[in-house]
Design a protein around this motif. Structure first.
Motif, short mmCIF file in Angstrom:
data_model
loop_
_atom_site.label_atom_id
_atom_site.label_comp_id
_atom_site.label_asym_id
_atom_site.label_seq_id
_atom_site.Cartn_x
_atom_site.Cartn_y
_atom_site.Cartn_z
N PRO A 361 0.83 -1.21 0.00
CA PRO A 361 0.00 0.00 0.00
C PRO A 361 0.87 1.26 0.00
CG PRO A 361 -0.74 -1.57 1.66
CD PRO A 361 0.57 -2.07 1.16
N LEU A 362 0.42 2.26 -0.73
CA LEU A 362 1.09 3.55 -0.74
C LEU A 362 0.54 4.44 0.38
CD1 LEU A 362 1.23 4.40 -4.56
CD2 LEU A 362 3.00 3.37 -3.14
N THR A 363 1.39 5.28 0.89
CA THR A 363 0.96 6.25 1.90
C THR A 363 0.69 7.57 1.20
OG1 THR A 363 2.30 5.19 3.61
CG2 THR A 363 1.59 7.46 4.01
N TRP A 364 -0.55 8.03 1.30
CA TRP A 364 -0.94 9.27 0.64
C TRP A 364 -1.02 10.40 1.66
CZ3 TRP A 364 -0.96 8.93 -4.50
CH2 TRP A 364 -1.18 7.69 -5.08
N SER A 365 -0.60 11.56 1.22
CA SER A 365 -0.67 12.73 2.09
C SER A 365 -2.13 13.11 2.32
CB SER A 365 0.08 13.90 1.45
OG SER A 365 -0.16 15.09 2.15
N THR A 366 -2.45 13.38 3.57
CA THR A 366 -3.80 13.84 3.89
C THR A 366 -3.82 15.34 4.19
OG1 THR A 366 -3.46 13.26 6.22
CG2 THR A 366 -4.51 11.60 4.80
N GLY A 367 -2.66 15.96 4.16
CA GLY A 367 -2.58 17.39 4.40
C GLY A 367 -1.99 18.07 3.18
N TRP A 368 -1.00 18.91 3.41
CA TRP A 368 -0.36 19.62 2.31
C TRP A 368 0.43 18.67 1.43
CZ3 TRP A 368 -1.56 24.55 1.33
CH2 TRP A 368 -2.10 25.32 2.35
N CYS A 369 0.35 18.92 0.13
CA CYS A 369 1.17 18.18 -0.83
C CYS A 369 2.62 18.64 -0.73
CB CYS A 369 0.62 18.41 -2.23
SG CYS A 369 1.71 17.96 -3.59
N ILE A 370 2.83 19.91 -0.44
CA ILE A 370 4.17 20.46 -0.30
C ILE A 370 4.69 20.22 1.12
CG2 ILE A 370 3.74 22.22 -2.04
CD1 ILE A 370 3.33 24.25 0.21
N SER A 371 5.94 20.59 1.37
CA SER A 371 6.46 20.57 2.73
C SER A 371 5.64 21.52 3.59
CB SER A 371 7.93 20.99 2.73
OG SER A 371 8.70 20.24 1.81
N GLU A 372 5.78 21.39 4.89
CA GLU A 372 5.03 22.27 5.78
C GLU A 372 5.27 23.72 5.38
OE1 GLU A 372 2.28 23.13 8.57
OE2 GLU A 372 2.91 21.12 7.94
N PRO A 373 4.22 24.44 4.99
CA PRO A 373 4.42 25.79 4.44
C PRO A 373 4.85 26.80 5.51
CG PRO A 373 2.08 25.27 4.59
CD PRO A 373 2.81 24.02 4.93
N ASP A 374 5.65 27.77 5.05
CA ASP A 374 6.04 28.87 5.92
C ASP A 374 4.94 29.92 6.00
OD1 ASP A 374 8.75 27.90 6.38
OD2 ASP A 374 9.14 28.43 4.29
N ILE A 375 4.18 30.06 4.93
CA ILE A 375 3.10 31.04 4.88
C ILE A 375 1.84 30.33 4.41
CG2 ILE A 375 2.24 33.11 3.71
CD1 ILE A 375 5.12 34.05 3.47
N VAL A 376 0.73 30.54 5.10
CA VAL A 376 -0.57 30.01 4.69
C VAL A 376 -1.54 31.18 4.61
CG1 VAL A 376 -2.51 28.51 5.26
CG2 VAL A 376 -0.17 27.74 5.72
N ILE A 377 -2.17 31.33 3.45
CA ILE A 377 -3.16 32.38 3.24
C ILE A 377 -4.52 31.72 3.09
CG2 ILE A 377 -3.88 34.28 1.74
CD1 ILE A 377 -0.96 34.45 0.78
N GLN A 378 -5.45 32.15 3.90
CA GLN A 378 -6.82 31.62 3.80
C GLN A 378 -7.69 32.63 3.07
OE1 GLN A 378 -8.53 29.19 6.96
NE2 GLN A 378 -10.28 30.58 7.03
#
Length: 656
Positions: A361-378
């Motif tokens: 089985p593959l492990t799929w990301s359930t959060g960000w596809c990128i590395s933990e972001p430094d900036i998040v804009i909502q």
């Protein structure tokens, strides 16, 4: 009328007449080409290029199409079999017993003396979801006691809570989970949206679509549509003769034959699980954009008919570039051998095989596809209605770019990906930015366009992760805008999109730059299928990173050619069947060097006829514009400067 009398040659210069002669030569040799050359011959037959763009572009395109015709000779193209079924219209429907969702027993014969409307439905089928509001309105409109309404859901293994929630969306319909498909087989149902009208004598009077607003992969933008089921119901209520008793009901294909496993070398655990893992599960899993999951044997078997259909018609996985041109790192191409393998597995009764043969089985990301972001804009919450056509909208980010930001990774992450057609991030440059001079309001992200384009999201393309030593710039005081395009799916939802950035600590060795080439002075006449070409000259050496043609709902095909500085002509990208629903960026495995003095040529074709199911109105003249009912002729590019010069915020584009 012959071509010579059609007026196509009238007023053409000798040079262009020669090009027409070349085209005619290829038409005459069409009989010698295998069926796989059909797309190229189709281009040549419709090569009525309006005089938009320069003559050199047409010469380069003629040579490139000549090469494509040569490449197509001897190729093989398979065609999907017609999905037919016994219509049963004007025949007495057999009596079938069932138990509805409330536990009450019933049968078709209990409705004798009344008119019965039956509709197939499915929790997972996207077209079935879009039909939910209209089915609810139909039951309300004809709820005077003369008509009864019955829903058959042949989805096996659906949790009870999901079935009950689905039933609540369609009051007035009696809901039956036809998990063993007995009722669907009795009616020879073909898709998850097919509807039926059975009259007082238990005679099938109509079968087919609810209406023609939706098709596999398209949504009619016009407010005018054929209301097949409602019109047929009124006719049957008036005891009049129906003139159209059978229509096509686009939806997820039903595979109703019982599974009778036959000896087969192909099993789910040995081959099919690996196939779906490699080609499907990235999107077909909970929380992603696809409408249903394909992670288990039971899930794949339940959707086997639809999977076989989209594989045969090359609808899925979504990839529209001709594989003969370019090497793309994000290519989603299923081999003919894999298509045949899946079909043979279905014919063999979908043997499960030995679980010990299952892939890891593959492990799929359930959060960000990128590395933990430094900036998040909502972004501001967006309300999406249950149905109707939703024009794209610009959503400004509540974020101040105080200093230049160099980005290594970026992601646009909707909270409701199931309704997001695509999203595009633009930068509207500050007034003191040199690039502002090339960014008019009509081209900026404030209204959509090419200048300032920075990043895109579409189902299957979730994030940007640049190679080591590369970065993209968001300049100081730039305004971040996101163009959101939504497709309602039958249920009102709220979307709160977030944008994540992973920053570089210092300017990179190489800057990746995004931009576009736009042609705006074209006119598409009513009921026409024109093609347009234009070109740009590279004024410096660059490395192309990605290409992305962009048109609207009348877009039919797109090609990009390159005349190298040494005179060689090369097809960079050929998209013979453009699909507005998939805004795909074609990303090179390795950046392609383009030298100064090379000329890039863009060819787009359009279908403004009734044959195009996405066409809002084939009777209208269409020009460049931002609305989806307008058209665009844009090719977005990503490139990096050639050589070893450091990253720069240079305003210049590498072409003119």
């Amino acid at each position: 009328m012959s071509i010579l009398k059609s007026g196509l040659f009238r007023g053409l210069r000798p040079r262009v007449f020669v090009l027409w002669s070349i085209a005619l030569v290829f038409l005459c040799t069409g009989a010698a080409l295998a069926y796989g050359g059909g797309d190229v011959l189709h281009k040549l037959r419709r090569w009525q290029i309006r005089r938009v763009g320069d003559a050199e572009a047409r010469v380069i395109m003629a040579a490139a199409i000549s090469q494509q015709a040569h490449d197509a000779a001897g190729a093989v193209t398979d065609t999907g079999a017609h999905l037919g079924a016994n219509a049963l219209v004007n025949m007495m429907v057999p009596d079938i017993a069932f138990t509805d969702l409330s536990g009450k027993a019933g049968s078709l014969s209990e409705y004798r003396g009344k008119i019965l409307v039956v509709s197939m439905t499915s929790i997972g089928c996207p077209i079935s979801k879009k039909a939910v509001p209209a089915l609810g309105r139909l039951a309300e409109e004809f709820g005077d006691g003369r008509v009864e309404f019955l829903l058959f859901n042949p989805d096996p293994g659906c949790p009870r809570a999901e079935l009950e929630a689905h039933a609540l969306q369609m009051p007035g319909w009696r809901y039956v989970n036809d998990a063993e498909a007995k009722l669907a087989r009795a009616l020879s149902a073909r898709t998850t949206t097919e509807t039926f009208i059975i009259d007082e004598s238990q005679t099938l009077r109509y079968r087919g679509a609810l209406d023609d607003r939706f098709a596999v992969g398209s949504v009619r933008q016009s407010q005018e549509f054929n209301d097949y089921l409602r019109d047929a119901l009124r006719t049957v209520l008036n005891h009049q003769k129906l003139h159209h008793q059978v229509t096509d009901a686009p939806g997820c294909v039903l595979q109703l034959e019982p599974l009778n496993e036959a000896p087969s070398a192909v099993t789910y655990f040995k081959q099919i699980a690996r196939f779906t893992q490699a080609n499907c599960v990235e999107c077909h899993r909970p929380g992603e954009a696809a409408p249903f999951a394909l992670e288990t044997y039971e899930q794949v078997v339940a959707k086997r008919g639809m999977i076989e259909y989209v594989l045969e018609d090359k609808i899925m996985p979504p990839w529209f570039a001709d594989p003969k041109y370019g090497h793309w790192r994000n290519a989603r191409i299923v081999s003919e051998a894999d298509r045949l393998m899946f079909s043979e597995w279905v014919k063999a009764g979908c043997p499960k095989g030995n679980p010990e043969d299952a892939p890891t089985p593959l492990t799929w990301s359930t959060g960000w596809c990128i590395s933990e972001p430094d900036i998040v804009i909502q972004m501001e919450p967006q309300q999406i209605p249950a149905e109707g056509f939703v024009e794209w909208r610009i959503v400004p980010a509540d974020f101040e770019v105080k200093e230049d930001m160099w980005i290594a990774e970026a992601e646009i992450r909707p909270s409701a990906p199931e309704v997001v057609h695509h999203a595009m991030l633009f930068i509207e440059y500050a007034d003191d930015d040199p690039r502002k001079r090339t960014q008019t309001r009509g081209e900026s992200g404030s209204t959509g366009g090419s200048e300032g384009y920075w990043l895109s999201y579409f189902p299957g393309r979730k994030c940007m992760i640049l190679p080591q030593g590369h970065g993209k710039l968001i300049p100081r005081h730039g305004r971040i805008l996101v163009q959101m395009h939504y497709n309602p799916n039958g249920t009102p939802v709220e979307d709160v999109t977030r944008i994540g950035f992973k920053l570089l600590p210092a300017p990179p060795e190489r800057e990746v730059i995004s931009g576009g080439i736009v042609k705006g002075d074209f006119v598409i006449p009513p009921n026409s299928q024109p093609e347009f070409v234009y070109s740009k000259l590279f004024t410096e050496d660059v490395r192309l990173v990605a290409l992305m043609p962009h048109m609207h709902s009348r877009g039919a095909s797109a090609s990009v050619y390159l005349k190298h500085a040494d005179g060689r002509i090369e097809t960079l990208l050929d998209v013979p069947k453009y699909d507005f629903d998939w805004q795909i960026s074609y990303e090179y495995e390795e950046p392609m060097l383009v030298t100064k003095g090379s000329r890039i040529v863009i060819r787009h074709s359009y279908d403004n006829t009734p044959a195009n199911p996405d066409n809002p109105d084939p009777t209208k003249e269409v020009r460049h514009g931002n609305a989806t009912s307008d058209e665009m002729m844009i090719n977005f590019f990503e490139w990096e400067p050639a050589g070893s010069q450091p990253a720069t915020a240079n305003e210049n584009r590498p072409f003119q």
